[in-house]
Each structure stands twice: as structure tokens, then as C-alpha cells.
Design an enzyme around this catalytic site. Structure first.
Site, mmCIF file in Angstrom:
data_model
loop_
_atom_site.group_PDB
_atom_site.id
_atom_site.type_symbol
_atom_site.label_atom_id
_atom_site.label_comp_id
_atom_site.label_asym_id
_atom_site.label_seq_id
_atom_site.Cartn_x
_atom_site.Cartn_y
_atom_site.Cartn_z
ATOM 1 N N TYR A 113 -2.000 -1.563 10.470
ATOM 2 C CA TYR A 113 -1.958 -1.695 9.166
ATOM 3 C C TYR A 113 -0.789 -1.364 8.414
ATOM 4 C CZ TYR A 113 -3.869 -1.577 4.396
ATOM 5 O OH TYR A 113 -3.676 -1.808 3.080
ATOM 6 N N SER A 147 0.856 -1.252 -0.169
ATOM 7 C CA SER A 147 0.131 -0.180 -0.174
ATOM 8 C C SER A 147 0.773 1.091 -0.052
ATOM 9 C CB SER A 147 -0.986 -0.217 1.353
ATOM 10 O OG SER A 147 -1.463 1.352 1.521
HETATM 11 N N1 LIG Z 1 -8.534 -0.492 -1.135
HETATM 12 C C1 LIG Z 1 -7.873 0.280 -0.858
HETATM 13 O O1 LIG Z 1 -7.938 1.278 -0.618
HETATM 14 C C2 LIG Z 1 -6.364 -0.059 -0.808
HETATM 15 C C3 LIG Z 1 -5.210 0.537 -0.762
HETATM 16 C C4 LIG Z 1 -3.865 -0.172 -0.582
HETATM 17 C C5 LIG Z 1 -3.875 -1.269 -0.531
HETATM 18 N N2 LIG Z 1 -4.730 -2.031 -0.562
HETATM 19 C C6 LIG Z 1 -4.576 -3.639 -0.409
HETATM 20 O O2 LIG Z 1 -5.039 -4.135 -1.377
HETATM 21 C C7 LIG Z 1 -5.480 -5.488 -1.283
HETATM 22 C C8 LIG Z 1 -6.982 -5.705 -1.678
HETATM 23 O O3 LIG Z 1 -7.531 -4.753 -0.954
HETATM 24 P P1 LIG Z 1 -9.255 -4.789 -1.446
HETATM 25 O O4 LIG Z 1 -9.427 -3.288 -1.547
HETATM 26 O O5 LIG Z 1 -9.699 -5.353 -2.602
HETATM 27 O O6 LIG Z 1 -9.939 -5.138 0.115
HETATM 28 P P2 LIG Z 1 -11.406 -5.819 0.156
HETATM 29 O O7 LIG Z 1 -12.394 -5.461 -0.796
HETATM 30 O O8 LIG Z 1 -11.663 -5.468 1.883
HETATM 31 O O9 LIG Z 1 -11.143 -7.377 0.271
HETATM 32 C C9 LIG Z 1 -10.497 -8.112 1.129
HETATM 33 C C10 LIG Z 1 -10.021 -9.355 0.821
HETATM 34 O O10 LIG Z 1 -9.407 -10.308 1.637
HETATM 35 C C11 LIG Z 1 -10.312 -11.559 2.181
HETATM 36 N N3 LIG Z 1 -9.923 -11.795 3.562
HETATM 37 C C12 LIG Z 1 -9.951 -10.777 4.655
HETATM 38 N N4 LIG Z 1 -9.670 -11.445 5.685
HETATM 39 C C13 LIG Z 1 -9.706 -12.907 5.405
HETATM 40 C C14 LIG Z 1 -9.352 -14.075 6.026
HETATM 41 N N5 LIG Z 1 -9.391 -14.104 7.496
HETATM 42 N N6 LIG Z 1 -9.192 -15.157 5.613
HETATM 43 C C15 LIG Z 1 -9.047 -15.323 4.209
HETATM 44 N N7 LIG Z 1 -9.208 -14.142 3.104
HETATM 45 C C16 LIG Z 1 -9.613 -12.903 4.015
HETATM 46 C C17 LIG Z 1 -11.612 -11.238 1.806
HETATM 47 O O11 LIG Z 1 -12.093 -12.410 1.587
HETATM 48 P P3 LIG Z 1 -13.492 -12.965 2.238
HETATM 49 O O12 LIG Z 1 -14.269 -11.929 2.793
HETATM 50 O O13 LIG Z 1 -14.038 -13.849 1.433
HETATM 51 O O14 LIG Z 1 -12.776 -13.655 3.375
HETATM 52 C C18 LIG Z 1 -11.609 -10.262 0.528
HETATM 53 O O15 LIG Z 1 -11.540 -11.018 -0.547
HETATM 54 C C19 LIG Z 1 -5.337 -5.643 0.312
HETATM 55 O O16 LIG Z 1 -3.998 -6.221 0.797
HETATM 56 C C20 LIG Z 1 -5.355 -4.246 0.946
HETATM 57 O O17 LIG Z 1 -4.381 -3.847 2.129
HETATM 58 C C21 LIG Z 1 -6.241 -1.629 -0.715
#
Ligand SMILES: NC(=O)c1ccc[n+]([C@@H]2O[C@H](COP(=O)([O-])OP(=O)(O)OC[C@H]3O[C@@H](n4cnc5c(N)ncnc54)[C@H](OP(=O)(O)O)[C@@H]3O)[C@@H](O)[C@H]2O)c1
Length: 266
Positions: free
Chosen positions: A156, A143
Site C-alpha cells: 500500500y 497518503s
Molecule cells: N482512510 C484513511 O485513513 C486514508 C488515509 C490516507 C489516504 N487514504 C486514501 O484516501 C482514499 C479514500 O479512502 P477511504 O478512506 O474513503 O476508503 P474507503 O472508505 O475504504 O473507500 C474506498 C473506495 O474505493 C472503492 N474501491 C475499492 N475497490 C474498488 C474496485 N475494485 N473497483 C472500484 N472501486 C473500488 C470503494 O468502492 P466500492 O466498494 O463501491 O467498490 C470505495 O468507494 C483512498 O485512496 C485511500 O488510500 C485514506
């Protein structure tokens, strides 16, 4: 259906998420078969069906809670024993937005378990096979917050700094053995991530927030190009180069075994 030669199996964690689902689709469109990982079995099944229909690839699912040590071990063993695995995308991530002293210990454990332990253990499971075959790709989602403290995203941000540093060490270690270790550092992106963390993304300036489609499209171009660092929102790459050289210079200046003068007075 894509006619590309089968590129092997890509394992995508966080496949049910705002970023993971699009990323998985993009990989299938490029010719990868998929193993989709997440907790929500029903959502995984629906996604697998949709991607398999549109791409013609084989799409399997593995419903696991990656914060559960036993389930993580089961998945890690499956990956280490499967020579068809050619790419691991560590996209699963979680966060809690809270002042540190109010953060629940379960939230701390969960964030570290997913963002640090699962990512490390799954990378460790696939790396030996990749080295043996002289090829393979590990994509680690970090991130922009890995480079910037934010009081309420305390744990985080620290986990994402870990992802950057681990990936950089693995680039040095595995890069010369034919393995691409790629770090993606997304900016704020419009997904359920923010609501899950307990922060209203609308509190950020709209122009600071990327669409998930744009993020994933940029990340996949970075993958197509075989880049080690994908910084989707950074226009001027010289800023990144200056950051990297400043870091190298800092370490060089500190590797002299002598206390600095300001610590030797009195
Ligand atoms: N969105 C942003 O602004 C942003 C910015 C920078 C970096 N990121 C990074 O990008 C990546 C994707 O983020 P996103 O925005 O797609 O987040 P998201 O929509 O909240 O999705 C999170 C994913 O992680 C999985 N997950 C969470 N807890 C879990 C567990 N205990 N076991 C297995 N799977 C789990 C969830 O699957 P289930 O619910 O099916 O378990 C879901 O598929 C992450 O690493 C995040 O830190 C995001």
C-alpha cells in the site's frame, strides 16, 4: 441548489467510500455535474439521488470494478470521449494490512490494480482532452504513508509513493499546458478503509486520526485554492518545503557520474 456556472463534469472514483462520497457532494455544491464510480451499484444510485436532490446538479453513475482490465478500459474510453469531463478525482483506494510474506497474491494484485493501474489509466484517458482544451484538473489521493514505511502496509505505502511521484511528473508535464494535477496526502482518517484493510483504527492514537468531514473540507479548500499539494494535517508548511529542497539537493549531489570515494577502495 447551487447557482454557480456549470463547471463541467467531475468524475469521482471511490465515490461510495468514506472520503469519496463527501468529496463528491462538495464538488456538486461547487457547481460540478458528477459521474460517480464504484463497484456497489445500489450505493452509487442512492448517493447520486441524494446529491442531485441537494445540489440540483446532474449526477450519473458508472458501476465498475476498477481491478478488472475490461471494465477499466470501458470507463477509460467513456472518459476520453466525453468533452464535458473537466475534473477527475482518483479517490478509489484499497489496502491489506499484513506481513509481506503472508500477503495473498490476489491482495497484492488488487492493491496495485486500484491504487496504481486504474489511477494511471484514468489520468491518461482524460489528460489529452484537458491539454487540448487548455484546462482540467486531476486530483490524486495519495497518503501520508507515501512518505513513511510501515512493515504491514508494505505494498500500500509503495503504491502511494507511486501516486506522489507520478503526480509530480504530471505536474511538470501538464502544468504548463493548463492542467492542475493535485496530490492530496491525507493522514489516518476515520473511514471503513482501515477495517477493509484488516487493521483496527482504534489501535492508533485517537489524536492522530482525522474526521472524514475535516479531511474532505480541507481537501476542497485546497482545490478551491488551486494548490498542487494538499497536506491537510500539516500545520508548518516549512517542513514540507525543507523536505522538497532536501530531495532536490540529494538528486543534485548524485548527478555527478563519479563513484563516491567509499565505493572505490580495495
Ligand atoms: N482512510 C484513511 O485513513 C486514508 C488515509 C490516507 C489516504 N487514504 C486514501 O484516501 C482514499 C479514500 O479512502 P477511504 O478512506 O474513503 O476508503 P474507503 O472508505 O475504504 O473507500 C474506498 C473506495 O474505493 C472503492 N474501491 C475499492 N475497490 C474498488 C474496485 N475494485 N473497483 C472500484 N472501486 C473500488 C470503494 O468502492 P466500492 O466498494 O463501491 O467498490 C470505495 O468507494 C483512498 O485512496 C485511500 O488510500 C485514506
Amino acid at each position: 441548489m447551487n447557482d454557480a456556472t456549470n463547471l463541467g463534469t467531475a468524475v469521482v472514483t471511490g465515490a461510495t467510500g468514506g472520503v469519496g462520497a463527501l468529496y463528491a457532494q462538495g464538488l456538486a455544491d461547487r457547481g460540478y455535474d458528477l459521474l460517480l464510480v464504484g463497484r456497489q451499484e445500489k450505493a452509487l444510485k442512492e448517493l447520486a439521488e441524494k446529491i442531485s436532490k441537494s445540489s440540483g446538479r446532474t449526477v450519473n453513475i458508472a458501476a465498475h470494478d476498477l481491478s478488472n482490465a475490461g471494465e477499466l478500459n470501458t470507463l477509460a474510453s467513456r472518459l476520453s470521449g466525453d468533452s464535458s469531463v473537466s475534473l477527475l478525482a482518483n479517490i478509489a483506494g484499497t489496502s491489506s494490512f499484513s506481513p509481506f510474506i503472508k500477503l495473498g497474491s490476489d491482495d497484492i494484485a488488487q492493491t496495485i490494480a486500484i491504487n496504481v493501474t486504474a489511477l494511471t489509466q484514468l489520468s491518461h484517458a482524460v489528460a489529452p482532452g484537458f491539454v487540448e482544451r487548455g484546462k482540467g484538473t486531476i486530483v490524486n489521493f495519495a497518503s501520508v504513508l507515501a512518505f513513511r514505511p510501515w512493515a504491514e502496509f508494505n505494498v500500500y505505502n509503495a503504491t502511494k509513493a507511486y501516486v506522489v511521484m507520478l503526480s509530480q511528473s504530471l505536474q511538470a508535464d501538464l502544468g504548463e499546458k493548463g492542467v492542475l494535477v493535485q496530490v492530496v496526502a491525507p493522514p489516518a482518517t476515520a473511514t471503513p478503509f482501515w477495517a477493509n484493510a484488516g487493521f483496527n483504527v482504534e489501535n492508533l492514537p485517537a489524536k492522530a486520526v482525522m474526521k472524514s468531514e475535516d479531511l474532505v473540507s480541507a481537501a476542497l479548500v485546497g482545490l478551491d485554492n488551486g494548490e498542487s499539494w494538499v497536506l491537510p494535517s500539516l500545520g508548518d508548511v516549512s517542513v514540507w518545503e525543507a523536505f522538497q529542497s532536501a530531495r532536490t539537493e540529494l538528486v543534485k549531489s548524485m548527478m555527478n557520474g563519479t563513484p563516491a570515494e567509499r565505493y572505490t577502495k580495495g
